[in-house]
Design a protein around this motif. Structure first.
Motif, PDB file in Angstrom:
ATOM      1  N   ASN A 103     -13.709   2.866 -24.438  1.00 18.80           N
ATOM      2  CA  ASN A 103     -14.937   3.535 -25.269  1.00 18.80           C
ATOM      3  C   ASN A 103     -14.272   3.576 -26.524  1.00 18.80           C
ATOM      4  O   ASN A 103     -13.360   3.753 -26.962  1.00 18.80           O
ATOM      5  CB  ASN A 103     -15.332   5.070 -24.763  1.00 18.80           C
ATOM      6  N   GLU A 105     -15.939   5.077 -30.641  1.00 18.18           N
ATOM      7  CA  GLU A 105     -17.106   5.729 -31.288  1.00 18.18           C
ATOM      8  C   GLU A 105     -17.619   4.793 -32.420  1.00 18.18           C
ATOM      9  O   GLU A 105     -16.719   4.235 -33.329  1.00 18.18           O
ATOM     10  CB  GLU A 105     -16.498   7.296 -31.886  1.00 18.18           C
ATOM     11  N   ASP A 106     -19.138   4.946 -32.607  1.00 19.49           N
ATOM     12  CA  ASP A 106     -19.409   4.152 -33.758  1.00 19.49           C
ATOM     13  C   ASP A 106     -20.691   4.972 -34.301  1.00 19.49           C
ATOM     14  O   ASP A 106     -21.550   5.214 -33.898  1.00 19.49           O
ATOM     15  CB  ASP A 106     -20.294   2.801 -33.109  1.00 19.49           C
ATOM     16  N   VAL A 109     -21.515   7.675 -32.059  1.00 18.56           N
ATOM     17  CA  VAL A 109     -22.242   7.327 -30.908  1.00 18.56           C
ATOM     18  C   VAL A 109     -21.260   6.777 -30.087  1.00 18.56           C
ATOM     19  O   VAL A 109     -20.468   6.070 -30.612  1.00 18.56           O
ATOM     20  CB  VAL A 109     -23.615   6.207 -31.135  1.00 18.56           C
ATOM     21  N   LEU A 110     -21.182   7.299 -28.670  1.00 16.31           N
ATOM     22  CA  LEU A 110     -19.817   6.795 -27.943  1.00 16.31           C
ATOM     23  C   LEU A 110     -20.396   5.655 -27.541  1.00 16.31           C
ATOM     24  O   LEU A 110     -21.388   5.503 -26.574  1.00 16.31           O
ATOM     25  CB  LEU A 110     -19.731   7.840 -27.055  1.00 16.31           C
ATOM     26  N   ARG A 111     -19.564   4.580 -27.536  1.00 17.91           N
ATOM     27  CA  ARG A 111     -19.898   2.995 -26.824  1.00 17.91           C
ATOM     28  C   ARG A 111     -19.005   2.753 -25.849  1.00 17.91           C
ATOM     29  O   ARG A 111     -17.719   3.317 -26.119  1.00 17.91           O
ATOM     30  CB  ARG A 111     -20.135   2.063 -27.979  1.00 17.91           C
ATOM     31  N   TYR A 112     -19.252   1.931 -24.960  1.00 13.96           N
ATOM     32  CA  TYR A 112     -18.528   1.258 -24.063  1.00 13.96           C
ATOM     33  C   TYR A 112     -18.127  -0.111 -24.139  1.00 13.96           C
ATOM     34  O   TYR A 112     -19.113  -0.903 -24.646  1.00 13.96           O
ATOM     35  CB  TYR A 112     -18.906   1.690 -22.690  1.00 13.96           C
ATOM     36  N   LEU A 113     -17.007  -0.311 -23.878  1.00 15.57           N
ATOM     37  CA  LEU A 113     -16.808  -2.085 -23.862  1.00 15.57           C
ATOM     38  C   LEU A 113     -15.976  -2.263 -22.714  1.00 15.57           C
ATOM     39  O   LEU A 113     -14.966  -1.989 -22.227  1.00 15.57           O
ATOM     40  CB  LEU A 113     -15.890  -2.295 -25.026  1.00 15.57           C
ATOM     41  N   LEU A 150     -16.888  -1.223 -34.309  1.00 20.11           N
ATOM     42  CA  LEU A 150     -18.111  -1.969 -33.964  1.00 20.11           C
ATOM     43  C   LEU A 150     -18.153  -3.478 -34.438  1.00 20.11           C
ATOM     44  O   LEU A 150     -18.407  -4.425 -33.705  1.00 20.11           O
ATOM     45  CB  LEU A 150     -19.161  -1.399 -33.927  1.00 20.11           C
ATOM     46  N   ASN A 154     -18.696  -7.703 -33.138  1.00 19.00           N
ATOM     47  CA  ASN A 154     -20.074  -8.288 -33.379  1.00 19.00           C
ATOM     48  C   ASN A 154     -20.132  -9.771 -33.594  1.00 19.00           C
ATOM     49  O   ASN A 154     -20.923 -10.473 -33.208  1.00 19.00           O
ATOM     50  CB  ASN A 154     -20.891  -7.578 -34.496  1.00 19.00           C
ATOM     51  N   MET A 193     -20.733  -4.922 -24.193  1.00 13.21           N
ATOM     52  CA  MET A 193     -20.739  -3.962 -24.720  1.00 13.21           C
ATOM     53  C   MET A 193     -21.746  -3.282 -24.602  1.00 13.21           C
ATOM     54  O   MET A 193     -23.117  -3.718 -24.455  1.00 13.21           O
ATOM     55  CB  MET A 193     -20.723  -4.352 -26.296  1.00 13.21           C
ATOM     56  N   GLN A 194     -21.984  -1.697 -24.475  1.00  7.30           N
ATOM     57  CA  GLN A 194     -23.056  -0.728 -24.450  1.00  7.30           C
ATOM     58  C   GLN A 194     -23.088   0.306 -25.623  1.00  7.30           C
ATOM     59  O   GLN A 194     -22.058   0.900 -25.847  1.00  7.30           O
ATOM     60  CB  GLN A 194     -23.039  -0.051 -23.256  1.00  7.30           C
TER      61      GLN A 194
END
Length: 194
Positions: A103, A105-106, A109-113, A150, A154, A193-194
């Motif tokens: 995980n 942070e962006d 917002v906490l994102r998962y990879l 992030l 991309n 990615m979420q």
């Protein structure tokens, strides 16, 4: 008339024994064919040939491990033809399972990879070294992936740079443990990615 019946009785007994022997022989041939086919398709017969070939080769003398010596690498080069030439060998791929889930942070917002990776080498000894050092390799890669932004994920350029950094991490562990980088390439098998 009694003599005819007596003559037919031994002939029938002989024919019965012949049928039993024929059926028994057919069953033995069928079972041995099935066993042979199973061994062939599972590769057990190929392994036996490889073991016989290894037994024919005399073991290489162990070099004294001093400063900067790399006996495993020297032995593989000697088997490949000596003089530092490496024979063209088929690549061997090894998945680094389970996939990496980190995980990051962006902008609050906490994102998962989730990243799936496979490594490529040309010698089974290198793949074995990767498996033997898997905890250290996974640790280093999780730290690498978790420390990204992030923007890295991309674009293709950022993903390729990340792939190169992951390769360098694995090669650093192998350099430390076996004295050579060993792994030639690393490939994404999943990237979510979420």
């Amino acid at each position: 008339m009694a003599q005819k019946d007596e003559a037919k009785a031994p002939a029938k007994k002989g024919a019965g024994i012949m049928k039993i022997l024929f059926l028994l022989l057919a069953a033995v041939l069928l079972v041995s064919g099935a066993v042979g086919a199973t061994l062939y398709y599972t590769g057990a017969l190929h392994k036996t040939a490889e073991v016989a070939q290894e037994e024919e080769e005399p073991p290489a003398p162990k070099a004294a491990e001093g400063h900067g010596s790399k006996p495993a690498k020297a032995q593989r080069k000697a088997k490949a033809g000596g003089h530092g030439e490496t024979a063209a060998r088929a690549p061997i791929y090894q998945a680094l399972d389970p996939p990496f889930i980190v995980n990051f942070e962006d902008q609050g917002v906490l994102r998962y990879l989730q990243i799936g990776l496979s490594v490529m080498a040309r010698e089974q000894q290198i793949i074995d070294a990767v498996n033997n050092n898997m905890p250290q390799i996974r640790n280093n890669l999780i730290l690498l992936f978790g420390g990204q932004k992030l923007e890295t994920f991309n674009g293709n350029e950022g993903r390729e740079r990340l792939r190169t950094q992951a390769l360098e991490q694995i090669q650093a562990v192998l350099n430390e443990e076996i004295g050579e980088p060993g792994i030639e390439a690393i490939y994404y098998t999943a990237f979510v990615m979420q």
